[in-house]
Design a protein around this motif. Structure first.
Motif, PDB file in Angstrom:
ATOM      1  N   ILE A 163       0.890  -1.295  -0.033  1.00 24.16           N
ATOM      2  CA  ILE A 163       0.078  -0.057  -0.052  1.00 24.16           C
ATOM      3  C   ILE A 163       0.933   1.166   0.175  1.00 24.16           C
ATOM      4  CG2 ILE A 163      -0.465  -0.218   2.718  1.00 24.16           C
ATOM      5  CD1 ILE A 163      -2.532   1.543  -0.176  1.00 24.16           C
ATOM      6  N   THR A 164       2.091   1.190   0.757  1.00 27.22           N
ATOM      7  CA  THR A 164       2.996   2.504   0.675  1.00 27.22           C
ATOM      8  C   THR A 164       3.412   2.684  -0.770  1.00 27.22           C
ATOM      9  OG1 THR A 164       3.589   1.841   2.821  1.00 27.22           O
ATOM     10  CG2 THR A 164       5.157   3.382   1.611  1.00 27.22           C
ATOM     11  N   GLY A 165       3.780   1.451  -1.424  1.00 24.12           N
ATOM     12  CA  GLY A 165       4.441   1.488  -2.757  1.00 24.12           C
ATOM     13  C   GLY A 165       3.312   2.241  -3.761  1.00 24.12           C
ATOM     14  N   ARG A 166       1.857   1.746  -3.645  1.00 23.95           N
ATOM     15  CA  ARG A 166       0.880   2.164  -4.472  1.00 23.95           C
ATOM     16  C   ARG A 166       0.710   3.759  -4.202  1.00 23.95           C
ATOM     17  NH1 ARG A 166      -5.118   0.226  -5.055  1.00 23.95           N
ATOM     18  NH2 ARG A 166      -6.064   1.990  -6.194  1.00 23.95           N
ATOM     19  N   VAL A 167       0.550   4.107  -2.943  1.00 21.85           N
ATOM     20  CA  VAL A 167       0.015   5.500  -2.765  1.00 21.85           C
ATOM     21  C   VAL A 167       1.338   6.458  -3.160  1.00 21.85           C
ATOM     22  CG1 VAL A 167      -1.729   5.149  -1.038  1.00 21.85           C
ATOM     23  CG2 VAL A 167       0.674   5.411  -0.433  1.00 21.85           C
ATOM     24  N   LEU A 168       2.513   5.766  -2.864  1.00 21.72           N
ATOM     25  CA  LEU A 168       3.685   7.116  -3.299  1.00 21.72           C
ATOM     26  C   LEU A 168       3.518   7.097  -4.864  1.00 21.72           C
ATOM     27  CD1 LEU A 168       5.970   8.607  -2.263  1.00 21.72           C
ATOM     28  CD2 LEU A 168       7.415   6.834  -2.393  1.00 21.72           C
ATOM     29  N   ALA A 169       3.709   5.624  -5.422  1.00 19.63           N
ATOM     30  CA  ALA A 169       3.756   5.780  -7.016  1.00 19.63           C
ATOM     31  C   ALA A 169       2.714   6.778  -7.523  1.00 19.63           C
ATOM     32  CB  ALA A 169       3.708   4.445  -7.523  1.00 19.63           C
ATOM     33  N   THR A 174       3.151  10.389  -9.728  1.00 20.32           N
ATOM     34  CA  THR A 174       2.755  10.236 -11.266  1.00 20.32           C
ATOM     35  C   THR A 174       1.608  11.195 -11.331  1.00 20.32           C
ATOM     36  OG1 THR A 174       1.549   8.304 -10.870  1.00 20.32           O
ATOM     37  CG2 THR A 174       3.603   7.985 -11.721  1.00 20.32           C
ATOM     38  N   GLY A 175       1.272  11.835 -10.404  1.00 23.70           N
ATOM     39  CA  GLY A 175       0.059  12.616 -10.619  1.00 23.70           C
ATOM     40  C   GLY A 175      -1.173  12.359 -10.357  1.00 23.70           C
ATOM     41  N   GLU A 176      -1.398  10.964  -9.839  1.00 29.20           N
ATOM     42  CA  GLU A 176      -2.750  10.200  -9.740  1.00 29.20           C
ATOM     43  C   GLU A 176      -3.267  10.743  -8.203  1.00 29.20           C
ATOM     44  OE1 GLU A 176      -3.166   6.125 -10.561  1.00 29.20           O
ATOM     45  OE2 GLU A 176      -1.056   6.419 -11.538  1.00 29.20           O
ATOM     46  N   LYS A 177      -4.457  10.705  -8.218  1.00 29.28           N
ATOM     47  CA  LYS A 177      -5.081  10.999  -6.838  1.00 29.28           C
ATOM     48  C   LYS A 177      -4.831   9.340  -6.073  1.00 29.28           C
ATOM     49  CE  LYS A 177      -9.262  11.986  -4.000  1.00 29.28           C
ATOM     50  NZ  LYS A 177     -10.605  12.244  -4.179  1.00 29.28           N
ATOM     51  N   PRO A 178      -4.019   9.526  -4.916  1.00 28.88           N
ATOM     52  CA  PRO A 178      -3.862   8.243  -4.011  1.00 28.88           C
ATOM     53  C   PRO A 178      -5.153   7.693  -3.499  1.00 28.88           C
ATOM     54  CG  PRO A 178      -2.468  10.074  -3.316  1.00 28.88           C
ATOM     55  CD  PRO A 178      -3.243  10.803  -4.320  1.00 28.88           C
ATOM     56  N   VAL A 179      -5.187   6.262  -3.194  1.00 28.04           N
ATOM     57  CA  VAL A 179      -5.978   5.599  -3.078  1.00 28.04           C
ATOM     58  C   VAL A 179      -6.868   6.071  -1.578  1.00 28.04           C
ATOM     59  CG1 VAL A 179      -4.911   3.672  -2.302  1.00 28.04           C
ATOM     60  CG2 VAL A 179      -7.351   3.287  -2.984  1.00 28.04           C
ATOM     61  N   ILE A 180      -5.808   6.375  -0.853  1.00 23.40           N
ATOM     62  CA  ILE A 180      -6.110   7.001   0.424  1.00 23.40           C
ATOM     63  C   ILE A 180      -5.385   8.375   0.652  1.00 23.40           C
ATOM     64  CG2 ILE A 180      -6.300   4.948   1.480  1.00 23.40           C
ATOM     65  CD1 ILE A 180      -3.475   5.012   2.861  1.00 23.40           C
ATOM     66  N   ASP A 181      -5.703   9.309   1.682  1.00 22.01           N
ATOM     67  CA  ASP A 181      -4.978  10.455   1.795  1.00 22.01           C
ATOM     68  C   ASP A 181      -4.003  10.170   2.682  1.00 22.01           C
ATOM     69  OD1 ASP A 181      -4.656  13.037   2.606  1.00 22.01           O
ATOM     70  OD2 ASP A 181      -6.083  13.307   4.189  1.00 22.01           O
ATOM     71  N   ILE A 182      -2.729  10.754   1.998  1.00 21.06           N
ATOM     72  CA  ILE A 182      -1.409  10.294   2.784  1.00 21.06           C
ATOM     73  C   ILE A 182      -1.040  11.583   3.323  1.00 21.06           C
ATOM     74  CG2 ILE A 182      -0.919   8.696   1.000  1.00 21.06           C
ATOM     75  CD1 ILE A 182       1.138  10.638  -0.331  1.00 21.06           C
ATOM     76  N   SER A 183      -1.743  12.617   3.685  1.00 19.18           N
ATOM     77  CA  SER A 183      -1.192  13.928   4.256  1.00 19.18           C
ATOM     78  C   SER A 183      -1.021  13.632   5.880  1.00 19.18           C
ATOM     79  CB  SER A 183      -2.543  15.098   4.340  1.00 19.18           C
ATOM     80  OG  SER A 183      -3.519  14.558   4.823  1.00 19.18           O
ATOM     81  N   PRO A 184      -1.394  12.661   6.443  1.00 17.32           N
ATOM     82  CA  PRO A 184      -1.025  12.317   7.883  1.00 17.32           C
ATOM     83  C   PRO A 184       0.243  11.791   7.847  1.00 17.32           C
ATOM     84  CG  PRO A 184      -3.178  11.531   7.768  1.00 17.32           C
ATOM     85  CD  PRO A 184      -2.696  11.583   6.150  1.00 17.32           C
ATOM     86  N   TYR A 185       1.062  11.313   6.834  1.00 18.44           N
ATOM     87  CA  TYR A 185       2.250  10.758   6.861  1.00 18.44           C
ATOM     88  C   TYR A 185       3.473  11.829   6.005  1.00 18.44           C
ATOM     89  CZ  TYR A 185      -1.538   7.237   6.429  1.00 18.44           C
ATOM     90  OH  TYR A 185      -2.831   6.590   6.686  1.00 18.44           O
ATOM     91  N   ARG A 186       3.007  12.989   5.580  1.00 13.59           N
ATOM     92  CA  ARG A 186       4.003  13.795   5.177  1.00 13.59           C
ATOM     93  C   ARG A 186       4.948  14.232   5.855  1.00 13.59           C
ATOM     94  NH1 ARG A 186      -0.006  16.546   7.869  1.00 13.59           N
ATOM     95  NH2 ARG A 186       0.312  18.359   8.931  1.00 13.59           N
ATOM     96  N   PRO A 187       6.046  14.318   5.395  1.00 15.47           N
ATOM     97  CA  PRO A 187       7.366  14.756   5.905  1.00 15.47           C
ATOM     98  C   PRO A 187       7.311  15.890   6.741  1.00 15.47           C
ATOM     99  CG  PRO A 187       7.865  13.971   3.559  1.00 15.47           C
ATOM    100  CD  PRO A 187       6.362  14.033   3.637  1.00 15.47           C
ATOM    101  N   GLU A 188       6.562  16.843   6.188  1.00 18.92           N
ATOM    102  CA  GLU A 188       6.536  18.263   6.725  1.00 18.92           C
ATOM    103  C   GLU A 188       5.794  18.257   8.103  1.00 18.92           C
ATOM    104  OE1 GLU A 188       5.825  19.004   2.329  1.00 18.92           O
ATOM    105  OE2 GLU A 188       5.225  17.380   4.081  1.00 18.92           O
ATOM    106  N   ARG A 189       5.480  17.250   8.666  1.00 14.50           N
ATOM    107  CA  ARG A 189       4.914  16.953   9.853  1.00 14.50           C
ATOM    108  C   ARG A 189       6.101  17.369  11.033  1.00 14.50           C
ATOM    109  NH1 ARG A 189       4.747  11.390   8.896  1.00 14.50           N
ATOM    110  NH2 ARG A 189       5.276  10.025  10.586  1.00 14.50           N
TER     111      ARG A 189
END
Length: 415
Positions: free
Chosen positions: A387-393, A397-412
């Motif tokens: 799932i990590t590989g999918r949402v990052l890819a 590539t400019g797709e909308k991730p299957v889940i919201d990944i903002s909680p895991y953003r580096p900027e936190r």
């Protein structure tokens, strides 16, 4: 040599990311100093933990902390000399483990876990690796009725909130399912949703074969040589320098070898762990992945033998092995199951990469073009690889991730 993307780290996170990028038409070179899957991805408990919606928190009860301070347990051990360097991470970990904060973290973490089985299923089918998978869950056993009742209560809450399935096991049912278990256990429970892996290394290798079938390349190299160039990034490999427009850092506990020189100071700690494989005496058979929950070790019937895995060792990442917990766990395990001879020449040791808020770092680096992060998965690296590989890819590539990944953003983190 050029590629669209260089992925640094050939553990389950890096390999899964490389697959998903290759599926999207990217030319990808996967780089690691060792062969794929030979570090942390090799030595885990072999569980795809669909039930693991709440990450492992730091104990908050003062009496419990005092017991850990004695440093005589199986589930945790620490190097006294390492504490001055480890303490800043532990303090932040303790802070984030407050009940209310932990509840919010679990809510943010759950979407990753909820996609763990279906995303692995996709790659397992594509890689032809179904022979490495069991789909009958895993078991926790308890020595005291109080501990069993507490875990059953927690399981009911998980069931109500996240739809997780479990079976409560009384003494008789536990004995039926594990007739060679000798301990005087009050009972247990089986989590039905998770899958187990008979050989974690072989699963990663099967995923690598899928990646190569998609046109990707694995090349041994030194991630520490990564440097920015005019049109992206370059890294030194055994086949010469490789240049890519984008680079993914998926180096687990070694990610700081790349991030720190670039100015990112993430407070990532390590929980080291050990395992050993055993035979079984007198024709005994262990039927299930089984955790002795009140002692803190797990037994897993894998292809290499019965794997005994330990809890967390808090030490410097590169300190010499100190398999104290393994020795303690083996002594206890031999009393509850007829373990035979050791099958490995020496204990295996690995390091789990842990962030202080218990969630991975996934996303674009704040200050560099074409730099992406995927590390800090702690106890759930195997679980969360696909799932990590999918949402990052998808993000890259400019797709909308299957889940919201903002909680895991580096900027936190202030990095």
């Amino acid at each position: 040599m050029t590629a669209d993307v260089i992925v640094l780290g050939a553990g389950i996170i890096g390999v899964s990311t490389a697959i998903h990028l290759a599926r999207r038409g990217k030319s990808v070179v996967l780089v690691d100093r060792r062969n794929p899957g030979e570090e942390t991805s090799y030595g885990n408990a072999g569980l795809i933990q669909r039930e693991g919606v709440a990450p492992y928190g730091f104990p908050r009860d003062f009496a419990v902390l005092l017991r850990y301070a004695l440093n005589n347990r199986v589930d945790a051990f620490y190097h006294v000399r390492a504490m001055p360097k480890v303490a800043p991470f532990l303090l932040r970990y303790w802070w984030h483990s407050d009940a209310e904060r932990h509840k919010l973290i679990a809510k943010a973490y759950a979407p990753l876990i909820e996609h763990s089985i279906c995303e692995h299923a996709d790659l397992i089918e594509a890689a032809g690796a179904s022979h490495l998978i069991r789909k009958d869950g895993w078991m926790e056993v308890f020595r005291t009725p109080a501990a069993l009742d507490a875990e059953l209560d927690a399981a009911r809450k998980k069931q109500a909130e996240y739809g997780l399935a479990f079976d409560a096991l009384d003494k008789a049912e536990l004995a039926r399912r594990e007739p060679h278990l000798n301990g005087d256990f009050a009972g247990g429970l089986t989590w039905r949703d998770p899958w187990s892996v008979l050989d974690p290394l072989a699963l990663t290798q099967a995923y690598v074969a899928l990646f190569e079938k998609l046109g990707g390349r694995f090349i041994p190299g030194d991630a520490g040589t990564l440097s920015p160039v005019a049109n992206g990034w370059t890294v030194t490999t055994r086949e010469g320098p490789v240049q890519g427009e984008d680079v993914v850092v998926a180096l687990g506990p070694w990610s700081d070898t790349v991030t720190a020189p670039l100015g990112y100071r993430y407070l990532v700690g390590v929980k080291r762990g050990y395992h050993m494989h055993y035979g079984a005496r007198d024709g005994a058979k262990l039927n299930n992945w089984l955790m002795d929950a009140e002692r803190g070790y797990l037994l897993a019937p894998m292809n290499q033998g019965i794997r005994l895995t330990t809890g967390a060792e808090f030490a410097l990442r590169d300190a010499p092995k100190t398999p104290v917990q393994l020795t303690r766990a083996e002594a206890i395990a031999r009393k509850v199951f007829p373990l035979g001879e050791r099958l490995d020449k020496e204990p295996w040791m690995g390091a789990r990469p842990c962030t202080s808020d218990m969630m991975p770092v996934i996303g674009k680096a704040p200050r560099h073009r074409g730099l992406w992060f995927a590390f800090g998965h702690a106890h759930h690296g195997l679980t969360l690889g696909p799932i990590t590989g999918r949402v990052l890819a998808e993000t890259m590539t400019g797709e909308k991730p299957v889940i919201d990944i903002s909680p895991y953003r580096p900027e936190r983190f202030r990095a």
